[in-house]
Design a protein around this motif. Sequence first.
Motif, PDB file in Angstrom:
ATOM      1  N   ALA A 177       0.842  -1.198   0.000  1.00 31.51           N
ATOM      2  CA  ALA A 177       0.000   0.000   0.000  1.00 31.51           C
ATOM      3  C   ALA A 177       0.876   1.247   0.000  1.00 31.51           C
ATOM      4  O   ALA A 177       0.618   2.210  -0.727  1.00 31.51           O
ATOM      5  CB  ALA A 177      -0.925  -0.006   1.209  1.00 31.51           C
ATOM      6  N   ALA A 178       1.948   1.202   0.811  1.00 28.43           N
ATOM      7  CA  ALA A 178       2.862   2.344   0.861  1.00 28.43           C
ATOM      8  C   ALA A 178       3.541   2.541  -0.485  1.00 28.43           C
ATOM      9  O   ALA A 178       3.731   3.667  -0.950  1.00 28.43           O
ATOM     10  CB  ALA A 178       3.904   2.123   1.954  1.00 28.43           C
ATOM     11  N   GLU A 179       3.878   1.421  -1.112  1.00 26.91           N
ATOM     12  CA  GLU A 179       4.517   1.482  -2.425  1.00 26.91           C
ATOM     13  C   GLU A 179       3.581   2.156  -3.427  1.00 26.91           C
ATOM     14  O   GLU A 179       3.991   3.000  -4.220  1.00 26.91           O
ATOM     15  CB  GLU A 179       4.841   0.066  -2.877  1.00 26.91           C
ATOM     16  CG  GLU A 179       5.980  -0.031  -3.853  1.00 26.91           C
ATOM     17  CD  GLU A 179       6.348  -1.493  -4.089  1.00 26.91           C
ATOM     18  OE1 GLU A 179       6.350  -1.906  -5.231  1.00 26.91           O
ATOM     19  OE2 GLU A 179       6.592  -2.212  -3.095  1.00 26.91           O
ATOM     20  N   GLN A 187      11.683   5.726   2.469  1.00 28.55           N
ATOM     21  CA  GLN A 187      10.455   6.236   3.102  1.00 28.55           C
ATOM     22  C   GLN A 187       9.658   5.107   3.735  1.00 28.55           C
ATOM     23  O   GLN A 187       9.080   5.260   4.809  1.00 28.55           O
ATOM     24  CB  GLN A 187       9.621   6.981   2.069  1.00 28.55           C
ATOM     25  CG  GLN A 187      10.267   8.293   1.644  1.00 28.55           C
ATOM     26  CD  GLN A 187       9.651   8.860   0.390  1.00 28.55           C
ATOM     27  OE1 GLN A 187       9.297   8.134  -0.535  1.00 28.55           O
ATOM     28  NE2 GLN A 187       9.510  10.168   0.354  1.00 28.55           N
ATOM     29  N   LYS A 188       9.638   3.962   3.042  1.00 23.05           N
ATOM     30  CA  LYS A 188       8.957   2.805   3.631  1.00 23.05           C
ATOM     31  C   LYS A 188       9.618   2.440   4.954  1.00 23.05           C
ATOM     32  O   LYS A 188       8.956   2.152   5.941  1.00 23.05           O
ATOM     33  CB  LYS A 188       9.027   1.603   2.677  1.00 23.05           C
ATOM     34  CG  LYS A 188       7.949   1.606   1.626  1.00 23.05           C
ATOM     35  CD  LYS A 188       7.780   0.240   0.994  1.00 23.05           C
ATOM     36  CE  LYS A 188       8.852  -0.006  -0.032  1.00 23.05           C
ATOM     37  NZ  LYS A 188       8.674  -1.277  -0.747  1.00 23.05           N
ATOM     38  N   ILE A 192       7.061   3.249   7.727  1.00 21.39           N
ATOM     39  CA  ILE A 192       6.279   2.027   7.944  1.00 21.39           C
ATOM     40  C   ILE A 192       7.065   0.987   8.741  1.00 21.39           C
ATOM     41  O   ILE A 192       6.633   0.561   9.817  1.00 21.39           O
ATOM     42  CB  ILE A 192       5.846   1.388   6.597  1.00 21.39           C
ATOM     43  CG1 ILE A 192       5.267   2.431   5.659  1.00 21.39           C
ATOM     44  CG2 ILE A 192       4.870   0.245   6.845  1.00 21.39           C
ATOM     45  CD1 ILE A 192       3.971   3.047   6.101  1.00 21.39           C
ATOM     46  N   ILE A 193       8.250   0.606   8.234  1.00 25.56           N
ATOM     47  CA  ILE A 193       8.937  -0.541   8.822  1.00 25.56           C
ATOM     48  C   ILE A 193       9.419  -0.232  10.236  1.00 25.56           C
ATOM     49  O   ILE A 193       9.082  -0.945  11.185  1.00 25.56           O
ATOM     50  CB  ILE A 193      10.119  -0.986   7.936  1.00 25.56           C
ATOM     51  CG1 ILE A 193       9.596  -1.432   6.574  1.00 25.56           C
ATOM     52  CG2 ILE A 193      10.895  -2.110   8.594  1.00 25.56           C
ATOM     53  CD1 ILE A 193      10.668  -1.778   5.576  1.00 25.56           C
ATOM     54  N   LEU A 194      10.183   0.856  10.398  1.00 20.74           N
ATOM     55  CA  LEU A 194      10.737   1.126  11.726  1.00 20.74           C
ATOM     56  C   LEU A 194       9.658   1.383  12.779  1.00 20.74           C
ATOM     57  O   LEU A 194       9.730   0.830  13.873  1.00 20.74           O
ATOM     58  CB  LEU A 194      11.750   2.276  11.660  1.00 20.74           C
ATOM     59  CG  LEU A 194      13.070   1.906  10.962  1.00 20.74           C
ATOM     60  CD1 LEU A 194      14.030   3.081  10.941  1.00 20.74           C
ATOM     61  CD2 LEU A 194      13.734   0.710  11.622  1.00 20.74           C
TER      62      LEU A 194
ATOM     63  N   PHE B  98      -1.176  10.126   3.430  1.00 27.83           N
ATOM     64  CA  PHE B  98       0.211   9.665   3.301  1.00 27.83           C
ATOM     65  C   PHE B  98       0.775   9.894   1.903  1.00 27.83           C
ATOM     66  O   PHE B  98       1.897  10.367   1.738  1.00 27.83           O
ATOM     67  CB  PHE B  98       0.297   8.188   3.683  1.00 27.83           C
ATOM     68  CG  PHE B  98       1.701   7.658   3.781  1.00 27.83           C
ATOM     69  CD1 PHE B  98       2.611   8.218   4.659  1.00 27.83           C
ATOM     70  CD2 PHE B  98       2.111   6.594   2.995  1.00 27.83           C
ATOM     71  CE1 PHE B  98       3.902   7.726   4.758  1.00 27.83           C
ATOM     72  CE2 PHE B  98       3.409   6.102   3.084  1.00 27.83           C
ATOM     73  CZ  PHE B  98       4.297   6.669   3.968  1.00 27.83           C
ATOM     74  N   SER B  99      -0.018   9.590   0.888  1.00 31.09           N
ATOM     75  CA  SER B  99       0.492   9.739  -0.484  1.00 31.09           C
ATOM     76  C   SER B  99       0.774  11.210  -0.792  1.00 31.09           C
ATOM     77  O   SER B  99       1.749  11.540  -1.454  1.00 31.09           O
ATOM     78  CB  SER B  99      -0.510   9.169  -1.485  1.00 31.09           C
ATOM     79  OG  SER B  99      -1.743   9.836  -1.365  1.00 31.09           O
ATOM     80  N   LEU B 100      -0.057  12.086  -0.263  1.00 33.69           N
ATOM     81  CA  LEU B 100       0.153  13.519  -0.502  1.00 33.69           C
ATOM     82  C   LEU B 100       1.403  14.003   0.224  1.00 33.69           C
ATOM     83  O   LEU B 100       2.162  14.816  -0.286  1.00 33.69           O
ATOM     84  CB  LEU B 100      -1.069  14.314  -0.036  1.00 33.69           C
ATOM     85  CG  LEU B 100      -2.394  13.954  -0.711  1.00 33.69           C
ATOM     86  CD1 LEU B 100      -3.523  14.767  -0.110  1.00 33.69           C
ATOM     87  CD2 LEU B 100      -2.311  14.183  -2.210  1.00 33.69           C
ATOM     88  N   ARG B 101       1.594  13.448   1.432  1.00 31.37           N
ATOM     89  CA  ARG B 101       2.771  13.831   2.205  1.00 31.37           C
ATOM     90  C   ARG B 101       4.040  13.403   1.465  1.00 31.37           C
ATOM     91  O   ARG B 101       5.011  14.156   1.392  1.00 31.37           O
ATOM     92  CB  ARG B 101       2.696  13.131   3.559  1.00 31.37           C
ATOM     93  CG  ARG B 101       3.833  13.437   4.487  1.00 31.37           C
ATOM     94  CD  ARG B 101       3.469  12.938   5.877  1.00 31.37           C
ATOM     95  NE  ARG B 101       4.621  12.671   6.693  1.00 31.37           N
ATOM     96  CZ  ARG B 101       4.597  11.850   7.738  1.00 31.37           C
ATOM     97  NH1 ARG B 101       3.483  11.207   8.042  1.00 31.37           N
ATOM     98  NH2 ARG B 101       5.665  11.668   8.469  1.00 31.37           N
ATOM     99  N   LEU B 102       4.019  12.202   0.888  1.00 36.24           N
ATOM    100  CA  LEU B 102       5.178  11.738   0.133  1.00 36.24           C
ATOM    101  C   LEU B 102       5.390  12.591  -1.113  1.00 36.24           C
ATOM    102  O   LEU B 102       6.509  12.788  -1.557  1.00 36.24           O
ATOM    103  CB  LEU B 102       4.995  10.275  -0.274  1.00 36.24           C
ATOM    104  CG  LEU B 102       5.004   9.270   0.870  1.00 36.24           C
ATOM    105  CD1 LEU B 102       4.700   7.880   0.354  1.00 36.24           C
ATOM    106  CD2 LEU B 102       6.345   9.285   1.583  1.00 36.24           C
ATOM    107  N   ALA B 103       4.279  13.100  -1.673  1.00 42.39           N
ATOM    108  CA  ALA B 103       4.387  13.932  -2.871  1.00 42.39           C
ATOM    109  C   ALA B 103       4.694  15.382  -2.508  1.00 42.39           C
ATOM    110  O   ALA B 103       4.690  16.253  -3.366  1.00 42.39           O
ATOM    111  CB  ALA B 103       3.105  13.847  -3.682  1.00 42.39           C
ATOM    112  N   LYS B 104       4.951  15.617  -1.204  1.00 43.42           N
ATOM    113  CA  LYS B 104       5.318  16.943  -0.700  1.00 43.42           C
ATOM    114  C   LYS B 104       4.240  17.990  -0.979  1.00 43.42           C
ATOM    115  O   LYS B 104       4.543  19.137  -1.327  1.00 43.42           O
ATOM    116  CB  LYS B 104       6.654  17.392  -1.281  1.00 43.42           C
ATOM    117  CG  LYS B 104       7.776  16.427  -0.946  1.00 43.42           C
ATOM    118  CD  LYS B 104       9.129  17.111  -0.942  1.00 43.42           C
ATOM    119  CE  LYS B 104      10.192  16.242  -0.319  1.00 43.42           C
ATOM    120  NZ  LYS B 104      10.397  14.965  -1.039  1.00 43.42           N
ATOM    121  N   VAL B 105       2.993  17.599  -0.836  1.00 40.77           N
ATOM    122  CA  VAL B 105       1.894  18.546  -0.971  1.00 40.77           C
ATOM    123  C   VAL B 105       1.831  19.367   0.321  1.00 40.77           C
ATOM    124  O   VAL B 105       1.953  18.805   1.412  1.00 40.77           O
ATOM    125  CB  VAL B 105       0.562  17.781  -1.178  1.00 40.77           C
ATOM    126  CG1 VAL B 105      -0.621  18.725  -1.134  1.00 40.77           C
ATOM    127  CG2 VAL B 105       0.600  17.016  -2.484  1.00 40.77           C
TER     128      VAL B 105
END
Lengths: 280, 376
Positions: A177-179, A187-188, A192-194, B98-105
């Motif tokens: 899901a994270a992927e 980032q995972k 997520i992992i840690l 989470f996806s937005l955070r990773l995309a630096k929104v």
Amino acid sequence: MMSPALFLLALITLVPFFSIIWMSFNDVSLMGGLAFEFSGLDNWQRVFTDPDIRSSWLISLVYFLATVGLEMVIGTVMALLVYSLTRGSNIIISLLLIPMFIAPVIVGLLGRFMLDPSHGLYAWLLNETGLFDGNILGSVGSAMVAVILMDVWEWTPLVALIVLAGLASVPEDTLEAAEMDGAKYGQKLLYIILPSISNILLVALLIRAMDAIRFFAIIFITTNGGPADSTKIIPIRLYDIAFRFFDLGYAAAVGITMLVFSIMVATAFTKLLKRQETSS
Amino acid sequence: MATLQLNNIVKDFGGTQVIKGVDLEVKDREFVVFVGPSGCGKSTLMRMIAGLESATSGDILIDGERINDVGPADRGLAMVFQSYALYPHMTVEDNMGFSLRLAKVPKAERREKVLAAARILQLEELLDRKPRALSGGQRQRVAIGRAIVRNPSIFLFDEPLSNLDAALRVQMRIELARLHEELDATMIYVTHDQIEAMTMADKIVVLQGGVVEQIGSPMALYHHPRNRFVAGFIGSPKMNFLGVEVRGADAEGVDVVLPGGDCRVPVEANGVSSGDTLTLGVRPEHLTLDDQGPLTGNILVIERLGGATTLYLENADSQWTLVADGDVAHRVHDQVRFSFDPACAHLFNGSGEALPHRHRHPLVAIDRKENRAPSA
């Protein structure tokens, strides 16, 4: 029904425990038979004022932070690497675990042999590469690094094993899901992992910390606290007081402080663990 | 929005072929359901579309562009997992964003989007909770919310309702159908539950052993199954099957021998001739209790559902399931006679292929959307 068992328990734990407390308030001598001479708080005053004890605690702290820190970091990295293997991970794990099954005394003897200034392999290597010239176990600083690395070599696999067990419990589809959410490996790992294995990491840390406080064998066999007391961690100091100077009353007081310290560390960890559990 | 095309997709797992050449076209805004028994490859197929599994050969195209080598995050898809796969240590809001955070929104924009999705799913009250403080249905909604926030071109659902209890499943089914209308997005849905497939799909893809058995609207699959597998899989209770001998065949249909007399089924003969053995298929709801009926049976079990009654019958050489209305007064061990409308019956040849019906059912072209709203 239970009384024989309780009696046995008392004999092997309670009696020594209370007698050691009693010993710490006495001047105990072994000459001409065991003799107790009540000395009040004399031993306890020494425990808190003796500069040798203080320096031993400091060395212990450095030793503790260095070994446990390195073991946690290297062990976690090792576990992540093994976990990412698609095949052959079983045999790799078995090979990695070998150091753990060697008695610490043997590890110390091995280290002494490898670092021997006249015929040690590592001593020769360091000398040839110009990294270190001289007696490794006989010099202040290098001796400490050497005994720290020996402990790390022996116990990192244990941390790796524990972390590996934790990694197996991170659900695969959460990672997927994270992927899909766009997480790269780093980032995972971070998000997520840690966090998912933080409990397991704490357990590993606790196990290693408790061990590191009472650590003895490797240093005893390699440097025995030297040179110039530079590796004299508190258990070695305790051994000296008790079995070289036979100052058993004082040794009892030092031993009790070690016990109290261990209990404090363990309590702190269990509190942390509980907090983790309720928050996640 | 988006279309999806699969061209001859094959998947090998260490020498075992689990997907054996699948072709499929998903239209824009279509709700497509992959259905099939466990191990039929439906989840693998979805994971290949998602990019979590690579295709051994074949092309996957989104909006006409080949995306086989594009990573899962960059395909513009969002997936809802069977186990929800929420991030356990994050709050609902962080999970969804989470996806937005990773995309630096930026944080403000992130919050706005999460709130918008939460409003659609009625999750506003729960944004500060951690997943473990949520019920199964709430977790499911958070997982869907996480997908909505990404604003994907295609939604993928991998058996999202199978961990819910029966009542909640019905409710979420309706909610998903409503969501499809509201978001107007292309959705692909994997399930082993043919009721979910029938109720939600515009188009059902029936899979078995890595092969597509049939693609069609729910009504097409129900009324015109292409083979015996689809006939048995779609519909509940399962279709009754009986081996029958052919008496004769012509342009009007095929005559088969039944214990109580011959029966003419209006299907294309397709080379069937007198004396051949075929399999007759009749759905339980198409059997009627009829004192003059050609078939007889002894009642083994009666299941009363209130509105309908399911009878399990047995005679010398076959077993039948019959769905009658709720007021049937028969008791176990009663002997009953029953009949069926030959127009509703199916015939399958020796290799399991259905003989095509001469008349198409009038509802086969109706998709789910039209079921609910009159088309403009």
